[in-house]
Design a protein around this motif. Structure first.
Motif, mmCIF file in Angstrom:
data_model
loop_
_atom_site.group_PDB
_atom_site.id
_atom_site.type_symbol
_atom_site.label_atom_id
_atom_site.label_comp_id
_atom_site.label_asym_id
_atom_site.label_seq_id
_atom_site.Cartn_x
_atom_site.Cartn_y
_atom_site.Cartn_z
ATOM 1 N N VAL A 79 52.535 20.168 -20.281
ATOM 2 C CA VAL A 79 51.651 20.473 -19.680
ATOM 3 C C VAL A 79 50.845 21.616 -20.094
ATOM 4 C CG1 VAL A 79 49.775 20.698 -17.375
ATOM 5 C CG2 VAL A 79 52.227 19.593 -17.329
ATOM 6 N N GLU A 80 50.403 21.319 -20.874
ATOM 7 C CA GLU A 80 49.733 21.915 -22.131
ATOM 8 C C GLU A 80 48.279 22.289 -22.013
ATOM 9 O OE1 GLU A 80 50.207 25.066 -23.381
ATOM 10 O OE2 GLU A 80 48.225 25.502 -23.910
ATOM 11 N N LEU A 81 47.502 23.397 -21.324
ATOM 12 C CA LEU A 81 46.538 23.653 -20.858
ATOM 13 C C LEU A 81 45.419 23.183 -22.661
ATOM 14 C CD1 LEU A 81 43.978 24.813 -19.388
ATOM 15 C CD2 LEU A 81 45.019 27.349 -20.155
ATOM 16 N N LYS A 82 46.319 24.202 -23.714
ATOM 17 C CA LYS A 82 44.793 23.426 -24.894
ATOM 18 C C LYS A 82 45.455 22.203 -25.512
ATOM 19 C CE LYS A 82 44.691 28.550 -24.816
ATOM 20 N NZ LYS A 82 46.002 29.575 -24.509
ATOM 21 N N GLY A 83 44.776 21.891 -26.806
ATOM 22 C CA GLY A 83 45.044 20.866 -27.470
ATOM 23 C C GLY A 83 46.214 20.954 -28.087
ATOM 24 N N LEU A 100 48.597 17.381 -22.929
ATOM 25 C CA LEU A 100 47.902 18.224 -24.264
ATOM 26 C C LEU A 100 46.578 18.513 -23.362
ATOM 27 C CD1 LEU A 100 48.990 18.052 -27.557
ATOM 28 C CD2 LEU A 100 49.683 19.034 -25.448
ATOM 29 N N ASN A 101 45.890 20.089 -23.434
ATOM 30 C CA ASN A 101 45.049 19.153 -22.905
ATOM 31 C C ASN A 101 44.182 19.293 -21.359
ATOM 32 O OD1 ASN A 101 42.702 19.964 -25.233
ATOM 33 N ND2 ASN A 101 43.464 18.092 -25.785
ATOM 34 N N SER A 117 42.957 17.206 -16.114
ATOM 35 C CA SER A 117 42.595 17.005 -17.462
ATOM 36 C C SER A 117 40.897 16.079 -17.647
ATOM 37 C CB SER A 117 43.508 16.070 -18.538
ATOM 38 O OG SER A 117 43.477 14.559 -17.734
ATOM 39 N N HIS A 118 40.684 15.591 -18.751
ATOM 40 C CA HIS A 118 39.501 14.833 -19.132
ATOM 41 C C HIS A 118 39.780 13.942 -18.196
ATOM 42 C CE1 HIS A 118 37.440 18.022 -21.673
ATOM 43 N NE2 HIS A 118 38.562 17.403 -22.526
#
Ligand SMILES: Cc1cc2nc3c(=O)[nH]c(=O)nc-3n(C[C@H](O)[C@H](O)[C@H](O)COP(=O)(O)OP(=O)(O)OC[C@H]3O[C@@H](n4cnc5c(N)ncnc54)[C@H](O)[C@@H]3O)c2cc1C
Length: 455
Positions: A44-48, A138-139, A159-160
């Motif tokens: 799980v990563e906050l950025k892309g 990601l994201n 996420s989105h």
């Protein structure tokens, strides 16, 4: 401020063996290690993109070797191998690293400097994660933990796409900030003992002219040569003593907290000119961090002016990149079963549950590991106290500042990541808690995966 009570709602839930929170310096390696053990792993990563501070703020990777150069007669040996070295091999094949470039000046600080192309690092590590079968989220931000007693059953991520639950047997917190440990109720503190930083990279510059500028003022303190833009034996690292430089430059740099150390793997490019800013409160404070973001960008504009005005070959320099957001050297300090001490590091102590050896200290030459040797990081230093299935790796462990100045370095974080991911996978696959894992089994898995141990 008033309060609002969130209503409960049904959200999708997916099951994994291991969830790694944070795909930065340590997290990439943790997820690779867990997946390579056969665990169904989510990252799980906050950025892309992956890489965290290694691609956003750090000057170079420190250090795959013991500090042999500062201790004549000490055998040169590579002490961090395994997945961190796999990443370097893949980067080298893709033209994304200086290699382990030997320091010519500043060898009492480190013996080698491994500079990376940050963009190639992102793609190489993402590709490796895909190849290993890691579910890349990601994201996606980890926002909460689902805890029953001392056991984490899942995490909440957003996420989105919306909010979701990710259930797993074992978890690794590599968020740097300690977000998972904090949400899960682990004990932590926030020492706020370092400045925050935004690093800028300058393009349209001349490395050779910068080298001559530093030597011309008797200011050169660090210098390494290695692979750059397809050619061996090129300048890849430079640093200078600020006070020895022209007064206007030195004073201006001091005012904006600028350190001028740079590494590069490209002609005409300085990476990671750091602008430091000491916040009054911990960088987990959103509003204070927002103010710091603005202040750092103002200072960066001044930094490029200083280079243009004073440094030959930089007259038309421009900012080619900045860190996407401020970078931290410490957020939450998470309490683990063992807290590595200053003496452990400086005396070069090893433990009966070592998971790696490390030999670099960021305060060198003032502080160095005894006799150019290594110390060990024990498995128990990664086990988050009070929770039976959470491991931590990276900058969030080690309370003592002088000890942290070693354990927080990139390659130490990567090595910790390999151990935490491997241990989490073994725990999940054997249905054990982190304290019930047989160290001999962990050790065997690590050594089979190329990890170097010195006890
Ligand atoms: C400016 C600067 C310069 C440095 N220079 C050097 C150097 O030259 N050499 C060296 O060896 N060390 C250096 N260090 C230290 C070293 O780079 C860091 O300590 C190390 O990279 C930290 O690794 P980490 O895995 O703990 O954290 P990170 O690499 O920051 O990884 C954390 C990851 O977690 C993600 N994340 C955070 N919160 C969440 C969340 N809630 N949900 C999902 N994802 C989340 C982040 O986006 C990030 O990708 C430097 C540090 C700084 C700040």
């Amino acid at each position: 401020m008033t309060e609002y009570t969130e209503s409960s709602k049904q959200i999708p839930a997916t099951s994994y063996n291991v969830v790694v929170a944070g795909g930065g310096t340590a997290g990439v390696v943790a997820a690779l290690a867990a997946a390579r053990q056969g665990a169904r792993t989510a990252l799980v990563e906050l950025k892309g993109y992956t890489g965290g501070i290694a691609v956003e703020g750090g000057t170079a990777l420190h250090s795959f070797y013991n500090l042999w150069k500062a201790f004549p007669g000490v055998q040169k040996r590579q002490v961090v191998k395994g997945i961190p070295q796999d990443i370097i091999d893949r980067l080298a094949a893709a033209g994304g690293t200086s290699g382990h470039a030997e320091m010519i000046a500043g060898a009492d600080y480190d013996s080698v400097c491994t500079a990376i192309d940050t963009e190639i690092y992102k793609l190489v590590t993402l590709t490796m994660l895909e190849e290993a079968g890691v579910h890349l989220c990601l994201n996606t931000m980890l926002t909460d933990a689902i805890v029953e007693g001392s056991h984490i059953t899942g995490v909440i991520a957003e996420s989105h796409q919306g909010r979701e639950a990710m259930m797993a047997h074992a978890f690794v917190d590599t968020t740097g900030y300690g977000d998972l440990a904090g949400r899960a109720g682990a004990e932590y503190s926030e020492p706020n003992d370092y400045p925050v930083v935004n690093s800028l990279s300058l393009a349209n510059v001349d490395l050779e002219a910068y080298h001559d500028f530093l030597t011309g003022h008797g200011a050169l303190t660090q210098y390494a040569r290695g692979w750059r833009d397809g050619q061996e034996d090129q300048i890849v690292r430079l640093d200078g003593r600020r006070a020895a430089l022209p007064e206007g430059f030195a004073k201006g740099a001091e005012e904006i907290g600028m350190s001028m150390v740079t590494t590069t793997v490209h002609n005409n490019y300085f990476m990671f000119i750091k602008i430091n800013y000491k916040m009054d409160v911990s960088p987990t404070d959103r509003d204070a961090a927002s103010k710091a973001e603005v202040e750092l960008r103002r200072r960066q504009a001044r930094a490029v002016e200083l280079f243009r005005e004073y440094v030959p070959g930089c007259e038309k320099a421009f900012i080619a990149r900045t860190s996407p957001s401020l970078t931290i050297r410490r957020g939450r300090l998470v309490t683990c079963d063992y807290d590595i001490t200053r003496d452990d590091v400086l005396e070069g102590r090893h433990f009966d549950d070592d998971i790696m050896a490390y030999g670099f200290h960021d305060s060198a030459p003032r502080l160095q590991i005894k006799d150019g040797g290594t110390y060990g990081i024990p498995y128990r230093a990664l086990r988050v106290s009070g929770l039976d299935n959470l491991l931590a790796a990276g900058m969030m462990i080690t309370s003592d500042h002088d000890a942290h100045m070693s354990t927080r370095n990139t390659v130490a974080c990567m090595g910790q990541g390999q151990a935490a991911g491997t241990a989490a996978a073994l725990c999940a696959l054997q249905n054990r808690g982190t304290r019930d894992l047989d160290y001999a089994v962990l050790r065997q898995a690590l050594t089979e995966a190329g990890v170097h141990l010195e006890n």
